[in-house]
Structures are given as structure tokens and as C-alpha cells.
Design an enzyme around this catalytic site. Structure first.
Site, PDB file in Angstrom:
ATOM      1  N   SER A 136      44.156  48.474  44.676  1.00 57.27           N
ATOM      2  CA  SER A 136      44.695  47.675  45.776  1.00 57.27           C
ATOM      3  C   SER A 136      44.009  48.059  47.091  1.00 57.27           C
ATOM      4  CB  SER A 136      46.216  47.859  45.843  1.00 57.27           C
ATOM      5  OG  SER A 136      46.812  46.879  46.658  1.00 57.27           O
ATOM      6  N   ASP A 198      45.288  38.050  39.271  1.00 58.45           N
ATOM      7  CA  ASP A 198      45.689  38.914  40.388  1.00 58.45           C
ATOM      8  C   ASP A 198      45.413  38.234  41.728  1.00 58.45           C
ATOM      9  OD1 ASP A 198      46.261  40.941  42.138  1.00 58.45           O
ATOM     10  OD2 ASP A 198      44.797  42.360  41.346  1.00 58.45           O
ATOM     11  N   HIS A 314      48.668  42.208  39.255  1.00 59.17           N
ATOM     12  CA  HIS A 314      48.256  43.303  40.132  1.00 59.17           C
ATOM     13  C   HIS A 314      48.826  44.639  39.678  1.00 59.17           C
ATOM     14  CE1 HIS A 314      46.421  44.846  43.755  1.00 59.17           C
ATOM     15  NE2 HIS A 314      47.551  45.435  44.115  1.00 59.17           N
TER      16      HIS A 314
END
Length: 627
Positions: A136, A198, A314
Site C-alpha cells: 500500500s 485492487d 487490497h
């Protein structure tokens, strides 16, 4: 010493390398540890000669300026610009390299930590390779750290190899960042792992101000999901909020993909992918390094998802990494029974199936068109290099003509030498030489263009054949480029050659030659004058010295004269050293050359200035040995 160009120049090389190692698994495991509540902003691990650094993704960028809004800042502006000096300059017509300001601020906070500095110093001293990774937001910080390290290791001997692996990282910078990385041969140092649906890697395609509230809720949910020890979360996001976010980002991702497909100019403020993208789906894995193809696949894969899967993906990297090593274009069968006739078509079909986009014919066709971008439209790097070698042989007669011209100028009765004969040219022969100069420049600019576009082998700029050929070209032709610059009056429009007129090819060739000489012993002192002046910039320095002399003649303020005289002294010392080492060609010492005339004018000025003791006087020294 510049770091070696990336050994990963194609997506196939990256995929094969990662598939044959445990780097993906090791990187994710350390990322997972870095994301834990007990961890700090980064973790360092030594695995023998390999050092791993993982950055936490548990950062709150906040709202407003510096958040996930489209806030960009020039990477090389301000006091922190020196950290990324290796990205090099950009053309005046090209937008500056820009990155997300909030992500840059997070990196700078970590960079400023004494603990980080100490551990990075230890890694640089002990490791042969350094892997930077993050999930991330941590992935974006890892990318910035890699950019800093790639710049820094140019200044140290025996630098380690740098590889950055990110998982679900947001976009970082604009298209100028990609261009700069391609020029530096660094794009292959980055691999971004992205799950099929994602949403985070697509977020910054959209102007997020209209959905800032929904985004804040999503990021909070993601962080709580990563750090929570129980399945029951104290906070959730409604399906309506997820759907609003999904549709908004999808619409803008589609618009960017359409602009890219139509070859429209991408705005300087738009975020853009760089490096290799490793796309994962349940059907397989495919690696892509063409930015336009990456954008198209980012859109097509997201469009196949929904508001739920775009958020859930994610959080699934840990479950998927273990299966990736077996899925790099390795699917055993085809969805359709017909087997493609060619290996290229077979590979293309496998890649489409691996991307998970083969189930719908219209989407499959678009994906296939996108993946065709991955296949270089021209020749392979090795074949391009071979073709250039043939072209070099064909262009060599032009160089030989210029060599003959120089020899004839040096022997001419006018005793002006090579530089001044060309600068004052009046004969047909002089103009033919100018055409040869232009053709040679075109050839070498084409070489540089191929390097910029990753069309040549990664070590092309270190191969002896090309380093020597470019150096000889530079010594022979740059004096003519300088002569043309001052002859045409460009210095009156732009300023002096060295600061405002020198072509990029000469800067690069000087760099190649310096790097080659760093690895070899210094040559013994010359016993006779060089065939070509060993500093190709010499005549530009002469032109600047001539201007200094003219300014002294016109200047009446004694303090200003003293400053100008200092410049004269510096040039004298520089020229005397070259001549003493016999690193100049005979044309420099020709009786009527610009340099010899300048020397005589300086001597005359010395005599005149003896009448004014209140002014600084020249050091009475001979610069040209008497013959």
C-alpha cells in the site's frame, strides 16, 4: 562511479527472475511484519549478502493538502532536490519530475531518522543487493527510497544492486518520472505487484476531492483490517460508499486508458505508472513493462470487478503471493481448443488468459491489443545493437572526411588551424564538412534515443567499442559544434556554449569516458602533441577567455577588473596544464589560431597594465613553449 544499468530490461527477465527466487515470499513476509501495530515505520533484515527493507503501509496521509488529492510537487525543487540528483535534468520543453507531496513528506520523515540513516549505511557497506519493499502506502515509500538509493550509489565504489518490489502501491509520480527512469536505465529496478481488482493502484488516476469522505472511510477500513486480530471489526463501510468510490475511480481510469490508446498527450499533472507491473489473477500472472499497456490493463481488470472485490483485493496479497511463482505465463492449456499457429500468438493467448480477461470476447480482444504493446515494435536490444554497428561502419567515411579536413587545415599556409578555419569557413569544402558534422550528430542522437527508449542492451553505454567510438567522435567533432555555435551568434541569444548550448550527447559521452577511465590506470605522459585535443570543450573555454579580455579593455572599475583578471588567470592555468601535458593538438598552437592570438593580446595587455600599478598585474609567465 555510476551504478550499473538495471539487468532487468524486459518484463520477461523480471518474471523469470522472481519466479526462480523466494524474493516475493521474503518481501511479503517482511511487509506483513512492517504492517503490524508493534512495528515502526520500517524494518531491516539481513539475509547474507542481501539486505531487505520493508516500509509500513500504516500511515495516515490526512485530509486536504498532502492527502490522496492530486497534489504534486517537483521532486528536485527545494533543499531536498539533491537526494534525487541521479534522475538528471529534463529538457526545457519537458515537464519536471513530480511526485505526490504527501508520499514525499512521509519518505522525508523516515529519511531524517538517525536510525534509518545508520541502518542504511550498514546495508550499503555489507550487502551486495538491497531489496526495498512495501504494501500500500509503504510501497510508494519504498519506491522513493529506491530513487534516493539509485541516485546515491552513483557516488560510491562497488555499489550494491537495487530492486524495489511493491504490493498494491498507489501511483507515485507523473510521466516525466517514467521518462527520467528510462533515460537512467532504472525502470527495470522496480516491480509493482497488483491484484486484478485492487483499487488502490488506480486511485490517483482520479481527482479525489469529490469522494474524499468515501476514500477516508475506505482507508480506515483497510488499516483496521490489516491490524485487527479479530474477524469482527469495530468499523465498516457501507456498500453504497464502496460503490460510489468504485464507479468514480473506474470512470477516470477508463478516461486515462482511452487517452493513452489514442496517443493523446498526457497532462504533466497526471499520475503515471513506471517500471514493471506484475498482474495477478486467479487464472495466472503476467508481467508488463510498457506503461501504456499497464494503464490499459489497470482499466480492463478493474472493469471486470465490482465495488466489493476492488476493496477486498487490497487485503489478499498474502494469500496470493505463494501461488505467483508457478503462474508466470505457465498455464498448461488453452481456454479454446484451437492452438495458435505461432509461438508469439500462443504466448499472447496465454498472457490474456493469465490476466483473467479471456472470459469476455470484447474485453479479451482489448487485452490482447494492450499486451501487443509489450512486444517491442522494433528489433530486440541485441539486434538493435548489431544494426547500429553496421550503421556506424557506414557513417565512418564521414568521420574520415572530417579527419582529412583537420589534417589539411593543420598544414595550411594560413596557419589558422582546424577550429578557426571551420569557424571562418568560406570554401565549398568547409560547407561539405558541415554536412558531415550534421550527419554524424544525427547518427549519435539516434543512438541516444534508442538508449532512452530501452531499445539497446542494458550495458551498451559501458561496451568498449561504443565508449571509444563516441569519445573519438566527441574529440573530433565537438570543436566544430563550438565553432558553429559562436559563428552563428547563438552565444548572443542563449549565452555561452558550456552553460547553454552544449548538446546532451556530448554530456553523455563525457560521462561514459570518465566511467571507463575510473576503472583503468592513468595513461603515461605523452611524448608528443595529441592528434586531437583531449578536452573537447577547450575552444569553448577559449571563447569565454576572449570575452573576458574584451571586458577588461572596456572596464574602468578596478575591483571589476580584478575579478575579470582572476578568470583570465584560471584559464591560463588550465591551458598551460593541457599544453604542458601535450594534451592539445597542433592546431591549438597554430600561429593564427584564436588561442595563439589571445595569448599575444594578453601579453600586450600585460605591458599596458604595467603603467597602472594600482591595478592587479598578470603573472609574467609563458604559456606556449617556444619552438
Amino acid at each position: 562511479m555510476e551504478a550499473e544499468g538495471s539487468i532487468f530490461e524486459t518484463s520477461e527477465m523480471v518474471a523469470n527472475f522472481l519466479a526462480s527466487t523466494n524474493l516475493l515470499l521474503d518481501s511479503w513476509r517482511l511487509c506483513n511484519q512492517a504492517n503490524s501495530p508493534a512495528s515502526g515505520p520500517f524494518l531491516v533484515q539481513h539475509n547474507g549478502p542481501v539486505g531487505l527493507v520493508a516500509f509500513s503501509g500504516m500511515h495516515d496521509l490526512g485530509l486536504g493538502s498532502g492527502s490522496y488529492m492530486n497534489d504534486m510537487v517537483a521532486l528536485q525543487d527545494g533543499e531536498n532536490g539533491g537526494l534525487f540528483s541521479g534522475l538528471g535534468r529534463y529538457d526545457q520543453d519537458e515537464a519536471p519530475v513530480m511526485v505526490h507531496v504527501g508520499l514525499l513528506q512521509l519518505f522525508l520523515v523516515i529519511y531524517g531518522c538517525p536510525s534509518f540513516q545508520a541502518q542504511m549505511k550498514s546495508l550499503l557497506e555489507k550487502s551486495k543487493s538491497i531489496i526495498l519493499t512495501g504494501h500500500s502506502i509503504g510501497g510508494a515509500i519504498a519506491s522513493l527510497t529506491a530513487l534516493w538509493l539509485l541516485s546515491y550509489i552513483q557516488t560510491i565504489p562497488s555499489p550494491p544492486q537495487i530492486l524495489c518490489i511493491t504490493f498494491g502501491s498507489p501511483l507515485l509520480g507523473n510521466k516525466s518520472l517514467l521518462k527520467s527512469l528510462l533515460r537512467q536505465r532504472w525502470a527495470g529496478n522496480f516491480c509493482h505487484v497488483v491484484l486484478k481488482h485492487d483499487i488502490i493502484p488506480r486511485l490517483l488516476f482520479a481527482p479525489l476531492a469529490p469522494i474524499n469522505t468515501q476514500l477516508h472511510c475506505l482507508l480506515k477500513l483497510i488499516q483496521l483490517s490489516i491490524t485487527s486480530q479479530s474477524e469482527q471489526l469495530p468499523f465498516n463501510v457501507t456498500d453504497e460508499i464502496k460503490d460510489q468510490l468504485f464507479r468514480f475511480v473506474l470512470a477516470y481510469t477508463e478516461a486515462v486508458a482511452k487517452e493513452s490508446a489514442e496517443n493523446m498527450e498526457i497532462p504533466a499533472g497526471l499520475y503515471w505508472p513506471f517500471g514493471n507491473y506484475l498482474f495477478y489473477s486467479e487464472e495466472g500472472t503476467v508481467c508488463v513493462d510498457n506503461a501504456d499497456a499497464v494503464v490499459k490493463l489497470l482499466y480492463l481488470m478493474l472493469a471486470m470487478g465490482n465495488s466489493g472485490s476492488c476493496c477486498e483485493d487490497h487485503l489478499k496479497y498474502g494469500d496470493c503471493v505463494e501461488r505467483m511463482s508457478f503462474q508466470f505465463l505457465m498455464r498448461r492449456g488453452f481456454i479454446h481448443e484451437d492452438v495458435p499457429a505461432s509461438s508469439y500468438d500462443a504466448g499472447l493467448k496465454l498472457a490474456v488468459e493469465s490476466s483473467g480477461l479471456a472470459s469476455q470476447e470484447s474485453v479479451s480482444r482489448q487485452a490482447e491489443d494492450s499486451l501487443k504493446m509489450v512486444k517491442q515494435t522494433g528489433l530486440t536490444p541485441s539486434l538493435n545493437s548489431a544494426r547500429l554497428a553496421i550503421a556506424l561502419a557506414k557513417i565512418t567515411p564521414h568521420r574520415a572526411q572530417i579527419e582529412w579536413y583537420k589534417a589539411s587545415c593543420d598544414e595550411s599556409e594560413n596557419q589558422m588551424g582546424y577550429y578557426d578555419s571551420f569557424k571562418r569557413r568560406a570554401s565549398k569544402r568547409d560547407y561539405q564538412v558541415n554536412l558531415f558534422r550534421i550527419k554524424l550528430a544525427s547518427f549519435w542522437d539516434n543512438v541516444i534515443n534508442k538508449i532512452d527508449n530501452n531499445e539497446l542492451p542494458h550495458d551498451f553505454h559501458k561496451r568498449r567499442k561504443w565508449v571509444n567510438a563516441s569519445h573519438f567522435y566527441q574529440l573530433l567533432v565537438e570543436p566544430l559544434d563550438i565553432a558553429e555555435y559562436y559563428r552563428s551568434g547563438e552565444h548572443l541569444k542563449k549565452g555561452h556554449y558550456l552553460r547553454n548550448g552544449r548538446e546532451r550527447r556530448h554530456e553523455l559521452f563525457s560521462k561514459w569516458w570518465r566511467e571507463k577511465n575510473n576503472a583503468v590506470e592513468e595513461e603515461s605522459k605523452r611524448s608528443k602533441l595529441a592528434s586531437l585535443t583531449q578536452d573537447s570543450r577547450f575552444w569553448a573555454h577559449v571563447e569565454e577567455a576572449r570575452e573576458l579580455l574584451e571586458k577588461i579593455r572596456q572596464e574602468k572599475n578596478s575591483s571589476n577588473v580584478a575579478q575579470l583578471l582572476q578568470g583570465i588567470d584560471e584559464f591560463e592555468g588550465y591551458a598551460k596544464k593541457l599544453i604542458g601535458n601535450k594534451e592539445v593538438s597542433s592546431d591549438v598552437l597554430a600561429k593564427n589560431s584564436s588561442y595563439s592570438m589571445w595569448v599575444e593580446e594578453v601579453r600586450e595587455l600585460r605591458l599596458q597594465m604595467q603603467q597602472f600599478p594600482q591595478l592587479p598585474s598578470f603573472v609574467d609567465a609563458e604559456m606556449v613553449p617556444r619552438q
